[in-house]
Design an enzyme around this catalytic site. Structure first.
Site, PDB file in Angstrom:
ATOM      1  N   VAL A 202      17.002  -2.960  11.381  1.00  0.00           N
ATOM      2  CA  VAL A 202      16.257  -1.767  10.992  1.00  0.00           C
ATOM      3  C   VAL A 202      16.143  -1.711   9.467  1.00  0.00           C
ATOM      4  O   VAL A 202      17.146  -1.805   8.761  1.00  0.00           O
ATOM      5  CB  VAL A 202      16.942  -0.485  11.515  1.00  0.00           C
ATOM      6  N   HIS A 235       6.718   6.466  17.314  1.00  0.00           N
ATOM      7  CA  HIS A 235       6.068   5.219  16.882  1.00  0.00           C
ATOM      8  C   HIS A 235       4.547   5.273  16.997  1.00  0.00           C
ATOM      9  O   HIS A 235       3.881   4.240  16.912  1.00  0.00           O
ATOM     10  CB  HIS A 235       6.606   4.009  17.665  1.00  0.00           C
ATOM     11  N   LYS A 237       1.100   6.848  15.272  1.00  0.00           N
ATOM     12  CA  LYS A 237       0.641   7.449  14.022  1.00  0.00           C
ATOM     13  C   LYS A 237      -0.022   8.811  14.273  1.00  0.00           C
ATOM     14  O   LYS A 237      -0.697   8.999  15.278  1.00  0.00           O
ATOM     15  CB  LYS A 237      -0.346   6.508  13.338  1.00  0.00           C
ATOM     16  N   ARG A 292      -7.795  -5.993  16.407  1.00  0.00           N
ATOM     17  CA  ARG A 292      -8.878  -5.088  16.826  1.00  0.00           C
ATOM     18  C   ARG A 292      -9.178  -4.126  15.697  1.00  0.00           C
ATOM     19  O   ARG A 292      -8.530  -4.148  14.647  1.00  0.00           O
ATOM     20  CB  ARG A 292      -8.434  -4.299  18.061  1.00  0.00           C
TER      21      ARG A 292
END
Length: 447
Positions: A202, A235, A237, A292
């Site tokens: 982490v 996790h 946005k 993408r």
């Protein structure tokens, strides 16, 4: 340029792609589920075809039906948008095999980045900094515990496949690791059909910064600078901005060059995003590549003046990039807030009938919207209704504009996260640019 393309997606991103098609004189074909028959993107497209029932596996994930429609409509290309099938190797390969152009990278490139472990190894070979962790699958709890003990807690247990924060968990000790490893492996198997797991150290107090890249079929790759995406919930946005208030111009340039190396390492073509974690000393580490268009692409468009969907279509058609790296500049500051149909306190989805939906208007305000005032928000899909994007000359002015625009947003009939977004915009830490990935957890605790 293409005469006609099919958009294998829904909601605001489908409508966003249609708008660029209209600008370029390209006919658009929408596909929709029974639940989306009344959606704006369906009526705005030149043609629209029903895929099936309301559930995603009956409609937007039904590859056979989408290919059938594409052939029936005689389209030349398919744009997958984001989410759904956009990073599905089988879908891209199927499109290639039937002779239709996939508006995105090759199925091989998607496959390489689809496995986070393969991506880690590839990036390391390309000289892109990676987070300390395993480059091979972790098969057992005992193996996971042994590795975690060697690198030290806390560690991140991660699914090798999939995304959206599914199969990821921070753990702080051996007992917690055993439970987290098994539960996340099961969840990854359930959602992605693959329960392969690995472990990373982490990076504490990290910022999430990503670099937008464009690459054509003629060997040209450029970056369009950075986006700060640290305001996240589970996790996912919530608020993004460009450029990042954290990094210096020298770090921005280094990250841009690293992103180009990353794209070139897999012979990447079309639009893509390299995501990094950045520590307090501006050391950056490869996180993953999204093969993408990103949800947050509008903020890059506003600060660079580049229409990313137009670039995607041009690249897919075979054109060389119309812009060079030296043409890319940053002007002003842009912030995007995702408007969700959810309870602002619990973040639980809030489906139901919209009785009013009036986004704010004005100079420097862009609304990417997928609904209308009488729209029925169903529980079948992601609860994002729209994206509010603001632009101004400075970050402080952009934050003020965001706050004002959120205040003017009118939504009735369901709950939304707008009150929460207003709280974030007014938080001192956000206004100071202290937007590490732990922001929401810390912010919620303080409320």
């Amino acid at each position: 340029m293409f005469n006609k393309i099919l958009i294998a997606n829904r909601g605001e991103i489908a409508l966003r792609i249609i708008k660029t098609c209209q600008k370029l004189g390209v006919k658009s074909v929408a596909v929709y589920s029974e639940a989306d028959a009344d959606a704006p993107f369906v009526s705005e497209a030149d043609e629209a075809y029903l895929l099936g029932g309301p559930k995603v596996n009956e409609s937007y994930l039904n590859i056979d039906r989408i290919v059938e429609v594409a052939q029936e409509a005689n389209v030349e290309a398919i744009h997958p948008g984001y989410g759904l099938l956009s990073e599905n190797t089988d879908f891209a390969k199927r499109i290639e095999d039937v002779g239709i152009t996939f508006i995105g990278p090759s199925s091989e490139a998607i496959n390489q980045m689809g496995s986070k472990l393969t991506a880690r190894r590839t990036m390391e070979q390309a000289g892109v900094p990676i987070i300390p962790g395993t480059n091979d699958p972790i098969a057992t709890v005992e193996e996971a515990q042994s590795f975690a003990e060697n690198i030290g807690y806390p560690v991140m247990v991660k699914a090798a496949h999939g995304g959206g924060g599914i199969g990821m968990q921070i753990v702080y000790d051996e007992a917690e690791l055993a439970k987290a490893f098994e539960s996340n492996a099961r969840r990854a198997e359930q959602f992605f059909g693959n329960g392969t797991m690995f472990i990373e150290k982490v990076i504490e107090d990290a910022h999430h910064v990503e670099i937008q890249v464009l690459a054509d079929k003629h060997g040209h790759t450029i970056h369009l600078n950075d986006r700060e995406c640290s305001i996240q919930r589970r996790h996912q946005k919530v608020i993004e901005e460009a450029p990042s208030p954290l990094i210096s111009q020298s770090t921005r340039d280094e990250m841009g060059q690293a992103a180009i190396r990353a794209a070139e390492a897999i012979h990447y073509v079309n639009a893509g995003t390299i995501e990094f974690l950045v520590d307090e000393d501006e050391n950056f580490y490869f996180l993953e590549m999204n093969t993408r268009l990103q949800v947050e692409h509008p903020i890059t468009e506003l600060v660079t003046g580049v229409d990313l969907v137009e670039q995607q279509l041009n690249i897919a058609y075979g054109h060389e990039l119309s812009i060079k790296q030296s043409d890319v500049s940053l002007k002003g500051h842009a912030i995007e807030a995702r408007i969700y149909a959810e309870d602002p306190k619990t973040f639980f989805p809030s489906p139901g009938q919209l009785t009013a939906f009036e986004p704010p208007e004005g100079e420097g305000i862009r609304n990417d919207v997928g609904v209308h005032s009488s729209y029925q928000v169903t529980p079948y899909y992601d609860p994002m209704l729209a994206k509010l994007v603001v632009y101004d000359e400075t970050r402080d002015e952009a934050i003020a504009k965001l706050d004002q625009a959120l205040t003017q947003y009118k939504v009735e009939g369901i709950k939304t996260n707008i009150p929460f977004l207003m709280d974030v915009a007014r938080a001192k830490a956000f206004q100071q640019g202290d937007t590490r990935t732990s922001f929401i957890n810390e912010f919620m605790v303080k409320q």
